[in-house]
Enzyme design. Structure first.
Site, PDB file in Angstrom:
ATOM      1  CG  ASP A  41      -2.071   0.974   1.074  1.00  0.00           C
ATOM      2  OD1 ASP A  41      -3.221   0.520   0.973  1.00  0.00           O
ATOM      3  OD2 ASP A  41      -1.813   2.200   1.049  1.00  0.00           O
ATOM      4  CB  ILE A  42       0.820   4.208  -2.217  1.00  0.00           C
ATOM      5  CG1 ILE A  42       1.904   5.125  -2.757  1.00  0.00           C
ATOM      6  CG2 ILE A  42      -0.467   4.973  -1.955  1.00  0.00           C
ATOM      7  CD1 ILE A  42       1.601   5.658  -4.155  1.00  0.00           C
ATOM      8  CG  HIS A  51      -8.627  -3.004  -2.174  1.00  0.00           C
ATOM      9  ND1 HIS A  51      -9.569  -2.359  -2.939  1.00  0.00           N
ATOM     10  CD2 HIS A  51      -8.513  -2.291  -1.024  1.00  0.00           C
ATOM     11  CE1 HIS A  51     -10.005  -1.301  -2.289  1.00  0.00           C
ATOM     12  NE2 HIS A  51      -9.391  -1.237  -1.115  1.00  0.00           N
TER      13      HIS A  51
HETATM   14  P1  AMP Z   1      -9.687   1.443   0.419  1.00  0.00           P
HETATM   15  O1  AMP Z   1      -9.742   2.790   1.058  1.00  0.00           O
HETATM   16  O2  AMP Z   1     -10.068   0.315   1.296  1.00  0.00           O
HETATM   17  O3  AMP Z   1     -10.446   1.461  -0.892  1.00  0.00           O
HETATM   18  O4  AMP Z   1      -8.165   1.172   0.086  1.00  0.00           O
HETATM   19  C1  AMP Z   1      -7.509   1.690  -1.020  1.00  0.00           C
HETATM   20  C2  AMP Z   1      -6.054   1.661  -0.685  1.00  0.00           C
HETATM   21  O5  AMP Z   1      -5.320   1.855  -1.885  1.00  0.00           O
HETATM   22  C3  AMP Z   1      -5.601   2.758   0.274  1.00  0.00           C
HETATM   23  O6  AMP Z   1      -5.070   2.166   1.451  1.00  0.00           O
HETATM   24  C4  AMP Z   1      -4.548   3.520  -0.514  1.00  0.00           C
HETATM   25  O7  AMP Z   1      -3.465   3.935   0.277  1.00  0.00           O
HETATM   26  C5  AMP Z   1      -4.134   2.493  -1.555  1.00  0.00           C
HETATM   27  N1  AMP Z   1      -3.579   3.028  -2.780  1.00  0.00           N
HETATM   28  C6  AMP Z   1      -4.086   4.038  -3.535  1.00  0.00           C
HETATM   29  N2  AMP Z   1      -3.318   4.221  -4.624  1.00  0.00           N
HETATM   30  C7  AMP Z   1      -2.303   3.317  -4.554  1.00  0.00           C
HETATM   31  C8  AMP Z   1      -1.193   3.006  -5.380  1.00  0.00           C
HETATM   32  N3  AMP Z   1      -0.939   3.675  -6.525  1.00  0.00           N
HETATM   33  N4  AMP Z   1      -0.368   2.016  -4.995  1.00  0.00           N
HETATM   34  C9  AMP Z   1      -0.597   1.347  -3.842  1.00  0.00           C
HETATM   35  N5  AMP Z   1      -1.636   1.576  -3.026  1.00  0.00           N
HETATM   36  C10 AMP Z   1      -2.478   2.561  -3.372  1.00  0.00           C
END
Ligand code: AMP
Length: 126
Positions: A34-35, A104
């Site tokens: 996760d970023i 996810h």
């Molecule tokens: P959710 O809020 O459960 O939909 O989780 C989405 C997750 O995606 C969040 O924890 C973000 O930090 C993560 N995220 C968003 N963009 C990226 C990216 N480019 N690479 C990795 N994680 C990401």
């Protein structure tokens, strides 16, 4: 041919159009860091197929659901928290703060967590 969406952020990661720190991949799922980690270890596990949320999972996706769970143990082993423990979270819908509409699993670990996971909760088992 795996069903994908052109503009979905996570479909773009699956296709390699956006860089990601990938920790595991097979024919069904990909797992990447996760970023914006919220735990010492925070990996997202997603299906290659675009499915917006758990609410959109069909009976024909049964094997994909299984592959997501099976991948969790492999990812936990790879990042070294299989024995110490980890938590899988599928944020689904607005109350759960889902922000990316491609299923996810958040795999979280690396330190002792609290339970239940609601804001302000202070209950910690163990
Ligand atoms: P959710 O809020 O459960 O939909 O989780 C989405 C997750 O995606 C969040 O924890 C973000 O930090 C993560 N995220 C968003 N963009 C990226 C990216 N480019 N690479 C990795 N994680 C990401």
């Amino acid at each position: 041919m795996i069903q994908q969406e052109t503009d979905c952020l996570f479909c773009r990661i699956v296709r390699g159009e956006i860089p990601a720190s990938i920790v595991y991949r097979n024919d069904h799922v990909v797992a990447f860091r996760d970023i914006t980690p919220v735990a010492p270890e925070h990996v997202l596990i997603i299906p290659l197929k675009h499915i917006a949320s758990l609410n959109d999972l069909c009976p024909e996706d049964e094997s994909i659901a299984g592959h997501l769970l099976l991948a969790a143990e492999k990812v936990a082993e790879i990042i070294g928290i299989r024995e110490s423990g980890y938590r899988l979270v599928f944020n689904t819908g607005k109350d759960a703060l889902q922000s990316v509409y491609h299923i996810h699993a958040h795999l979280l670990g690396g330190e002792r967590m609290g339970w239940p996971p609601f804001p302000g909760s202070v209950t910690v088992h163990g």
